[in-house]
Design a protein around this motif. Structure first.
Motif, PDB file in Angstrom:
ATOM      1  N   GLN A   5       0.818  -1.208   0.000  1.00 23.24           N
ATOM      2  CA  GLN A   5       0.000   0.000   0.000  1.00 23.24           C
ATOM      3  C   GLN A   5       0.855   1.263   0.000  1.00 23.24           C
ATOM      4  OE1 GLN A   5      -2.805  -0.601   3.205  1.00 23.24           O
ATOM      5  NE2 GLN A   5      -3.684  -2.324   2.095  1.00 23.24           N
ATOM      6  N   ARG A  23       5.123  12.976  11.544  1.00 24.39           N
ATOM      7  CA  ARG A  23       4.074  13.980  11.296  1.00 24.39           C
ATOM      8  C   ARG A  23       4.198  15.185  12.213  1.00 24.39           C
ATOM      9  NH1 ARG A  23      -0.737  10.108  11.767  1.00 24.39           N
ATOM     10  NH2 ARG A  23      -0.040   8.429  10.414  1.00 24.39           N
ATOM     11  N   LEU A  27       0.828  17.404   4.325  1.00 25.31           N
ATOM     12  CA  LEU A  27      -0.602  17.729   4.306  1.00 25.31           C
ATOM     13  C   LEU A  27      -1.360  16.994   3.222  1.00 25.31           C
ATOM     14  CD1 LEU A  27      -0.137  21.520   4.898  1.00 25.31           C
ATOM     15  CD2 LEU A  27      -1.171  19.905   6.495  1.00 25.31           C
ATOM     16  N   SER A  28      -0.667  16.702   2.122  1.00 27.81           N
ATOM     17  CA  SER A  28      -1.407  16.078   1.030  1.00 27.81           C
ATOM     18  C   SER A  28      -1.313  14.558   1.103  1.00 27.81           C
ATOM     19  CB  SER A  28      -0.889  16.595  -0.304  1.00 27.81           C
ATOM     20  OG  SER A  28       0.510  16.483  -0.323  1.00 27.81           O
ATOM     21  N   GLY A  29      -0.811  14.017   2.215  1.00 29.93           N
ATOM     22  CA  GLY A  29      -0.737  12.566   2.340  1.00 29.93           C
ATOM     23  C   GLY A  29       0.572  12.027   1.801  1.00 29.93           C
ATOM     24  N   VAL A  30       0.785  10.716   1.997  1.00 30.19           N
ATOM     25  CA  VAL A  30       2.052  10.118   1.585  1.00 30.19           C
ATOM     26  C   VAL A  30       1.849   9.305   0.318  1.00 30.19           C
ATOM     27  CG1 VAL A  30       3.919   8.585   2.254  1.00 30.19           C
ATOM     28  CG2 VAL A  30       2.839  10.034   3.971  1.00 30.19           C
ATOM     29  N   PRO A  83      -6.420   7.247   4.558  1.00 33.69           N
ATOM     30  CA  PRO A  83      -6.668   6.222   3.539  1.00 33.69           C
ATOM     31  C   PRO A  83      -6.916   4.822   4.132  1.00 33.69           C
ATOM     32  CG  PRO A  83      -4.755   7.559   2.956  1.00 33.69           C
ATOM     33  CD  PRO A  83      -5.180   7.988   4.316  1.00 33.69           C
ATOM     34  N   ARG A 111     -10.356   2.781   3.815  1.00 30.29           N
ATOM     35  CA  ARG A 111     -10.318   1.528   3.053  1.00 30.29           C
ATOM     36  C   ARG A 111     -11.009   0.427   3.862  1.00 30.29           C
ATOM     37  NH1 ARG A 111      -5.041   0.609   2.854  1.00 30.29           N
ATOM     38  NH2 ARG A 111      -4.722   2.236   1.324  1.00 30.29           N
ATOM     39  N   ASP A 137      -2.613  25.746   5.751  1.00 27.23           N
ATOM     40  CA  ASP A 137      -2.363  24.330   6.048  1.00 27.23           C
ATOM     41  C   ASP A 137      -3.680  23.598   6.288  1.00 27.23           C
ATOM     42  OD1 ASP A 137       0.319  24.707   5.858  1.00 27.23           O
ATOM     43  OD2 ASP A 137       0.791  24.316   7.973  1.00 27.23           O
ATOM     44  N   GLU A 181      -5.653  22.904   3.183  1.00 24.88           N
ATOM     45  CA  GLU A 181      -5.114  21.778   2.412  1.00 24.88           C
ATOM     46  C   GLU A 181      -5.460  20.448   3.069  1.00 24.88           C
ATOM     47  OE1 GLU A 181      -1.002  22.648   1.677  1.00 24.88           O
ATOM     48  OE2 GLU A 181      -1.542  24.271   0.295  1.00 24.88           O
ATOM     49  N   LEU A 182      -5.361  20.417   4.392  1.00 31.55           N
ATOM     50  CA  LEU A 182      -5.721  19.197   5.111  1.00 31.55           C
ATOM     51  C   LEU A 182      -7.196  18.864   4.884  1.00 31.55           C
ATOM     52  CD1 LEU A 182      -4.916  17.000   7.099  1.00 31.55           C
ATOM     53  CD2 LEU A 182      -5.388  18.582   8.971  1.00 31.55           C
ATOM     54  N   ARG A 225      -7.810  17.414   1.489  1.00 32.08           N
ATOM     55  CA  ARG A 225      -7.401  16.018   1.396  1.00 32.08           C
ATOM     56  C   ARG A 225      -8.455  15.120   2.045  1.00 32.08           C
ATOM     57  NH1 ARG A 225      -3.823  12.695   4.858  1.00 32.08           N
ATOM     58  NH2 ARG A 225      -3.485  10.831   3.632  1.00 32.08           N
TER      59      ARG A 225
END
Lengths: 324, 389
Positions: free
Chosen positions: A41, A217, A298-301, B257, B261, B321, B324-325, B328
């Motif tokens: 993943q 984080r 902030l935009s995820g990994v 995520p 999921r 910030d 943006e969070l 997402r």
């Protein structure tokens, strides 16, 4: 080994660590043991089979291979080696027999998993050199970590002789040797930090070496230090903010300014909590452990972000030391 | 924005037809807090409620008055209305089940068996199985008209549904019988191969784990054999209860995520099993509280001057910030909702600090019920400056 409280991002950190260690032409194996397919993943690939395969190329020509160890497959592998079950092995697995055996002796599963990892660590290539420069194990979360590593205790469940017993002794030696270090991933809040410090003490009692604490984080702190406490207590000067915004041509309605103030208070509360958590890591244990920090993305990994994290680790001095 | 409906929490808990609420989700998403907050709100709105928690954080347990394992519901001090709470003691629940099904002497023998001790304390499905058993007991007791259940902190939400069956597979003893007496002659074809393999396997297993454990297991199965039918019947009844219209499942997730999921897997599974899903609780969201885009805020942060410029720049950057969070989080939710359009959703904004008392739970309950879409889309509707304090 990389562990941490559930939800702290230990798989992501393990992956970034493997990438960082592979930098500059090294070969690194990243191993997972919980049947979660977490590595697949993180690298956004199809589920990994029970075999070592290349999953990423690191800066400077290194490579990361990945292996999802499956305790049932590992047990069958042993049986195959010593008892030649042939085709019956697969049928037994379908019947749940293997699961049954590992339930009878819970320690068996862990010994099989660490045993496979050990085999990868000690394996040598045709030239007599180690097959891998480093092996990064995405270990179970801190709650189960020491049981997982406590092979001696697991062996109490097992027969006193036999192939697995011998294997377990080897694992035990490796885990307690300077070749092994456990790195603990944490977030800067109360519960994860407490659990991290508890685990450090537990590892010490078990005579297993702790490596670094990886603070994951880490939030960007925008407020000046001196304003944090006041803001966290709800004291934010809305009129100063309005004046500041006006100077940049932003005219907001009072309710909108209130919204910004509320966001600022929440931010300050979080920052104050993080500062307190960092303070604990500064003083406990004594002397404190070395520390690595990773930013909050902030935009995820995604895969690109993983390389960013690896680069950050490299800049903080993560590398493979010469093995002797 | 996602297109799904808002989950009306008060409608759900006020409906006298709602008898059981099961909160499911992967570990670490705030299931226990959600369960406790829902139970408290329902009680304070007039229901007679019992909440079954599995593994609450210590301070939350203290707030509910369940800081010692009692395995029986006790009234929650300071809750208005009728609320009882308990924390599952899986070992005791299992023991009581055995004692309820067997004469005392036999029960004692089973409980002392080392294999039973392994199964009842460390088998990975025991906690789920016992949570189901306890749920059945609480409903059968008839003392409460609403039972709220937290589910065990397993990695996967599906474990809650699968574990009892896995457990049954162990307890029905087929495997142990095979292991204990594998040498039966006269098989043919594949069966012969498998049985021959099984003989080898049994030998291999006993070489590795020792004969004693197998003997214990075998003694356990013989003693347990007559109880098994009763156990299986009960599990079957609880399953039927979960499928009945009085039950509502809430899937709990965080806007990440992995958690979403898992929520998606679980949602699909519930619909495949005909189990009634009430909706998705999305915990720890970060609504945007002022209608300024991230780009605009960052640009303005570079331009501020004069008095207040330092704090204004900081506020603009932390706002950017947050935007943006938020984007997402909404993106992740949109993906979930696109695949599961019929699932209604409620977002619960993140609160600073741990929830450690009844007031904290009331606040979470309020946020759950508020339900309305909060965010930049509705500026001004959200003067929540106190929300974080």
């Amino acid at each position: 080994m990389v562990s941490g409280k559930g939800g702290t991002g230990k798989t992501t950190v393990a992956a970034a660590l493997a990438l960082a260690m592979a930098t500059g032409g090294k070969r690194v194996l990243l191993v997972e043991v919980e049947g979660r397919q977490g590595i697949a993943q993180v690298f956004d690939t199809a589920p990994l089979p029970y075999e070592e395969r290349r999953i990423a190329v690191a800066a400077g020509g290194g490579e990361v291979r990945a292996l999802a160890v499956d305790s049932e497959a590992a047990l069958l592998e042993y049986f195959e080696m010593f008892y030649r079950l042939g085709m019956a092995g697969r049928t037994l697995r379908r019947m749940g027999a293997i699961e049954f055996a590992t339930t009878l002796a819970p320690g068996l599963r862990d010994v099989l998993l660490t045993g496979k990892a050990k085999e990868c660590v000690t394996r040598t290539g045709a030239d007599g050199r180690p097959a891998y420069d480093a092996v990064v194990l995405d270990a179970p979360p801190t709650g189960r970590l020491v049981t997982f590593l406590d092979v001696t205790k697991a062996m109490a469940d097992l027969a006193k002789v036999g192939p697995i017993h011998g294997q377990a002794e080897g694992v035990n030696q490796l885990i307690h040797s300077p070749l092994t270090a456990v790195h603990l991933v944490t977030l800067l809040s109360d519960l994860p930090v407490t659990e991290t410090l508890d685990t450090v003490a537990e590892l010490e009692r078990a005579d297993i070496g702790t490596g670094a604490v990886v603070v994951n984080r880490m939030r960007e702190q925008w407020l000046p230090d001196r304003s944090v406490t006041a803001a966290a207590g709800g004291r934010v000067d809305a009129s100063r903010i309005r004046n500041g915004l006006s100077s940049a041509g932003l005219e907001l309605a009072p309710a909108e300014i209130d919204g910004l103030v509320a966001e600022t208070v929440e931010h300050a509360v979080a920052v104050a909590g993080e500062t307190a958590a960092l303070g604990r890591l500064d003083t406990e244990p004594d002397p404190p452990l070395s520390r690595l920090t990773l930013p909050n993305l902030l935009s995820g990994v995604d895969l690109g972000a993983l390389y960013e994290l690896a680069e950050s680790l490299t800049e903080q001095g993560v590398r493979v030391e010469a093995r002797r | 924005m996602s297109s799904s409906d808002t989950l009306e929490v008060d409608t759900l808990i006020d409906d006298p037809e709602t008898r059981v609420i099961v909160c499911c989700g992967s570990g670490g998403v705030g299931k226990t807090t959600t369960s406790a907050a829902l139970a408290l709100r329902a009680a304070e709105r007039g229901r007679q409620v019992v909440v079954l928690t599995i593994d609450p954080a210590r301070r939350l347990a203290q707030a509910l008055g369940v800081d010692e394992l009692s395995n029986d519901p006790a009234p929650v001090p300071d809750a208005e209305g009728e609320l009882a709470a308990m924390m599952l003691d899986m070992r005791r629940t299992f023991d009581e089940m055995v004692q309820g099904h067997a004469p005392p002497e036999k029960a004692q023998k089973i409980i002392e068996n080392p294999f039973y001790q392994v199964i009842s304390s460390s088998f990975s499905g025991t906690q789920e199985y016992m949570a189901m058993e306890k749920l059945g007991q609480l409903v059968a007791a008839g003392t409460w008209d609403l039972v709220v259940v937290d589910t065990p902190p397993s990695r996967s939400a599906l474990d809650f549904l699968d574990a009892p069956q896995r457990m049954s597979r162990f307890l029905d003893g087929r495997m142990i019988k095979l292991l204990a007496a594998p040498a039966r002659a006269g098989g043919r074809g594949l069966r012969k191969i498998v049985e021959a393999g099984f003989g080898l396997f049994a030998r291999a297993v006993s070489t590795i784990i020792g004969g004693q454990m197998l003997q214990d297991a075998s003694a356990f199965v013989q003693a347990f054999d007559t109880l098994f039918g009763g156990f299986a019947d009960r599990a079957e009844k609880t399953y039927a209860l979960l499928r009945s219209p009085g039950t509502a499942f809430l899937v709990v997730a965080a806007p990440e995520p992995d958690a979403l999921r898992e929520a998606a897997y679980f949602t699909d599974r519930l619909s495949a099993e005909d189990m009634p899903l009430a909706g998705l609780v999305l915990n720890r969201t970060h609504p945007v509280l002022a209608p300024v885009s991230a780009a605009r805020a960052r640009a303005a942060a570079e331009q501020v001057g004069g008095p207040g410029s330092q704090i204004a720049a900081a506020v603009l950057r932390l706002h950017a910030d947050r935007v943006e969070l938020h984007q997402r989080e909404e993106h992740l939710l949109t993906r979930f909702s696109a695949a599961h359009p019929s699932v209604s959703v409620v977002r619960v904004p993140a609160l600073a600090g741990d929830i450690a008392d009844l007031d904290g739970l009331r606040r979470v309950g309020g946020l759950l019920a508020e339900g309305a879409v909060r965010g930049a889309e509705e500026p001004g509707a959200t003067s929540r400056a106190q929300g974080a304090s």
